[in-house]
Write a protein that holds these residues in place. Structure first.
Motif, PDB file in Angstrom:
ATOM      1  N   PRO A  10       0.947  -1.085  -0.060  1.00 54.92           N
ATOM      2  CA  PRO A  10      -0.096  -0.183  -0.023  1.00 54.92           C
ATOM      3  C   PRO A  10       0.805   1.147   0.174  1.00 54.92           C
ATOM      4  CG  PRO A  10      -0.263  -0.962   2.187  1.00 54.92           C
ATOM      5  CD  PRO A  10       0.773  -1.997   1.132  1.00 54.92           C
ATOM      6  N   ASP A  11       2.161   1.136   0.504  1.00 57.59           N
ATOM      7  CA  ASP A  11       2.908   2.605   0.597  1.00 57.59           C
ATOM      8  C   ASP A  11       3.309   2.737  -0.802  1.00 57.59           C
ATOM      9  OD1 ASP A  11       2.625   2.395   3.501  1.00 57.59           O
ATOM     10  OD2 ASP A  11       4.543   1.279   3.641  1.00 57.59           O
ATOM     11  N   SER A  12       3.347   1.878  -1.979  1.00 63.54           N
ATOM     12  CA  SER A  12       3.812   2.064  -3.222  1.00 63.54           C
ATOM     13  C   SER A  12       2.631   2.614  -4.276  1.00 63.54           C
ATOM     14  CB  SER A  12       4.314   0.830  -3.705  1.00 63.54           C
ATOM     15  OG  SER A  12       3.664  -0.219  -3.981  1.00 63.54           O
ATOM     16  N   LEU A  13       1.377   2.419  -3.628  1.00 65.74           N
ATOM     17  CA  LEU A  13       0.318   3.010  -4.591  1.00 65.74           C
ATOM     18  C   LEU A  13      -0.167   4.234  -4.257  1.00 65.74           C
ATOM     19  CD1 LEU A  13      -1.770  -0.281  -3.672  1.00 65.74           C
ATOM     20  CD2 LEU A  13      -0.466  -0.007  -5.679  1.00 65.74           C
ATOM     21  N   SER A  14      -0.700   4.773  -5.288  1.00 62.39           N
ATOM     22  CA  SER A  14      -1.369   6.353  -5.506  1.00 62.39           C
ATOM     23  C   SER A  14      -2.578   5.979  -4.467  1.00 62.39           C
ATOM     24  CB  SER A  14      -1.626   6.635  -6.783  1.00 62.39           C
ATOM     25  OG  SER A  14      -2.630   5.859  -7.327  1.00 62.39           O
ATOM     26  N   PRO A  15      -3.106   7.224  -4.350  1.00 60.34           N
ATOM     27  CA  PRO A  15      -4.539   7.162  -3.574  1.00 60.34           C
ATOM     28  C   PRO A  15      -5.521   6.376  -4.487  1.00 60.34           C
ATOM     29  CG  PRO A  15      -3.520   9.211  -3.293  1.00 60.34           C
ATOM     30  CD  PRO A  15      -2.658   8.569  -4.256  1.00 60.34           C
ATOM     31  N   GLY A  17      -4.862   3.853  -6.672  1.00 65.02           N
ATOM     32  CA  GLY A  17      -4.504   2.473  -6.479  1.00 65.02           C
ATOM     33  C   GLY A  17      -4.727   1.853  -5.330  1.00 65.02           C
ATOM     34  N   ASP A  18      -4.639   2.843  -4.272  1.00 65.92           N
ATOM     35  CA  ASP A  18      -4.744   2.298  -2.827  1.00 65.92           C
ATOM     36  C   ASP A  18      -6.336   1.768  -2.908  1.00 65.92           C
ATOM     37  OD1 ASP A  18      -4.209   1.515  -0.327  1.00 65.92           O
ATOM     38  OD2 ASP A  18      -5.163   3.193   0.358  1.00 65.92           O
ATOM     39  N   LYS A  19      -7.395   2.726  -3.332  1.00 65.11           N
ATOM     40  CA  LYS A  19      -8.610   2.545  -3.408  1.00 65.11           C
ATOM     41  C   LYS A  19      -9.026   1.198  -4.092  1.00 65.11           C
ATOM     42  CE  LYS A  19     -10.278   7.020  -2.596  1.00 65.11           C
ATOM     43  NZ  LYS A  19     -11.115   8.307  -3.155  1.00 65.11           N
ATOM     44  N   GLY A  22      -7.829  -4.103  -3.562  1.00 64.04           N
ATOM     45  CA  GLY A  22      -8.541  -5.338  -3.334  1.00 64.04           C
ATOM     46  C   GLY A  22      -8.791  -5.970  -4.777  1.00 64.04           C
ATOM     47  N   PRO A  23      -9.744  -5.218  -5.526  1.00 62.30           N
ATOM     48  CA  PRO A  23     -10.022  -5.916  -6.917  1.00 62.30           C
ATOM     49  C   PRO A  23      -8.692  -6.192  -7.498  1.00 62.30           C
ATOM     50  CG  PRO A  23     -11.419  -3.945  -6.189  1.00 62.30           C
ATOM     51  CD  PRO A  23     -10.505  -4.075  -5.328  1.00 62.30           C
ATOM     52  N   LEU A  24      -7.569  -5.128  -7.570  1.00 66.27           N
ATOM     53  CA  LEU A  24      -6.437  -5.340  -8.508  1.00 66.27           C
ATOM     54  C   LEU A  24      -5.580  -6.471  -7.804  1.00 66.27           C
ATOM     55  CD1 LEU A  24      -4.678  -4.395 -10.768  1.00 66.27           C
ATOM     56  CD2 LEU A  24      -3.892  -2.656  -9.022  1.00 66.27           C
ATOM     57  N   GLU A  25      -5.488  -6.525  -6.399  1.00 69.91           N
ATOM     58  CA  GLU A  25      -4.969  -7.690  -6.053  1.00 69.91           C
ATOM     59  C   GLU A  25      -5.582  -9.272  -6.521  1.00 69.91           C
ATOM     60  OE1 GLU A  25      -2.996  -6.239  -2.030  1.00 69.91           O
ATOM     61  OE2 GLU A  25      -4.777  -7.149  -1.756  1.00 69.91           O
ATOM     62  N   ASP A  26      -7.049  -9.246  -6.480  1.00 71.68           N
ATOM     63  CA  ASP A  26      -7.718 -10.447  -6.976  1.00 71.68           C
ATOM     64  C   ASP A  26      -7.618 -10.799  -8.457  1.00 71.68           C
ATOM     65  OD1 ASP A  26      -9.002 -10.519  -4.374  1.00 71.68           O
ATOM     66  OD2 ASP A  26     -10.757  -9.679  -4.917  1.00 71.68           O
ATOM     67  N   GLN A  27      -7.572  -9.745  -9.298  1.00 69.10           N
ATOM     68  CA  GLN A  27      -6.953  -9.732 -10.529  1.00 69.10           C
ATOM     69  C   GLN A  27      -5.764 -10.410 -10.909  1.00 69.10           C
ATOM     70  OE1 GLN A  27      -7.760  -6.263 -13.116  1.00 69.10           O
ATOM     71  NE2 GLN A  27      -7.737  -7.544 -15.043  1.00 69.10           N
ATOM     72  N   LEU A  28      -4.804  -9.738 -10.416  1.00 68.28           N
ATOM     73  CA  LEU A  28      -3.342 -10.153 -10.510  1.00 68.28           C
ATOM     74  C   LEU A  28      -3.403 -11.622  -9.943  1.00 68.28           C
ATOM     75  CD1 LEU A  28      -1.631  -7.323  -9.306  1.00 68.28           C
ATOM     76  CD2 LEU A  28      -1.703  -7.952 -11.740  1.00 68.28           C
ATOM     77  N   THR A  29      -3.799 -12.046  -8.824  1.00 71.89           N
ATOM     78  CA  THR A  29      -3.868 -13.422  -8.375  1.00 71.89           C
ATOM     79  C   THR A  29      -4.540 -14.319  -9.383  1.00 71.89           C
ATOM     80  OG1 THR A  29      -3.573 -12.502  -5.999  1.00 71.89           O
ATOM     81  CG2 THR A  29      -4.443 -14.661  -6.245  1.00 71.89           C
ATOM     82  N   SER A  30      -5.578 -13.719  -9.863  1.00 73.31           N
ATOM     83  CA  SER A  30      -6.267 -14.843 -10.710  1.00 73.31           C
ATOM     84  C   SER A  30      -5.284 -15.289 -11.733  1.00 73.31           C
ATOM     85  CB  SER A  30      -7.575 -14.466 -11.002  1.00 73.31           C
ATOM     86  OG  SER A  30      -8.232 -15.060 -12.010  1.00 73.31           O
ATOM     87  N   ALA A  31      -4.751 -14.193 -12.510  1.00 67.65           N
ATOM     88  CA  ALA A  31      -3.971 -14.597 -13.578  1.00 67.65           C
ATOM     89  C   ALA A  31      -2.566 -15.150 -13.413  1.00 67.65           C
ATOM     90  CB  ALA A  31      -3.730 -12.996 -14.192  1.00 67.65           C
TER      91      ALA A  31
END
Length: 89
Positions: A10-15, A17-19, A22-31
């Protein structure tokens, strides 16, 4: 089989990106999981370095091009997944 999980710092994300974290982590994990499964199914004795490169390539192929372009996983973690594929195959 290993169940890889992508966690964004979370420290490396823009505001924004931080919002969307969760969905981004899910998409990356799925891929990543889809790539790991595909590579494990077709594994034919390739070395860990090759499997690591395949994981990155296949994971990016499963993502929207804009997300894929920004996907820079921790190499050590990606290699750990590759090692598990080699070990378990």
């Amino acid at each position: 089989m290993i169940e890889p999980q992508v966690n964004l710092d979370p420290d490396s994300l823009s505001p924004v990106g931080d919002k969307l974290r969760g969905p981004l982590e899910d998409q990356l994990t799925s891929a990543l999981r889809a790539a790991a499964e595909k590579i494990a199914d077709g594994y034919a004795g390739e070395p860990v370095d090759t499997v690591t490169a395949q994981l990155l390539e296949q994971t990016r192929a499963g993502l929207h091009p804009d997300i894929a372009a920004g996907f820079e996983p921790d190499h050590a973690e990606l290699r750990r997944v590759a090692e598990a594929i080699v070990r378990d195959s």
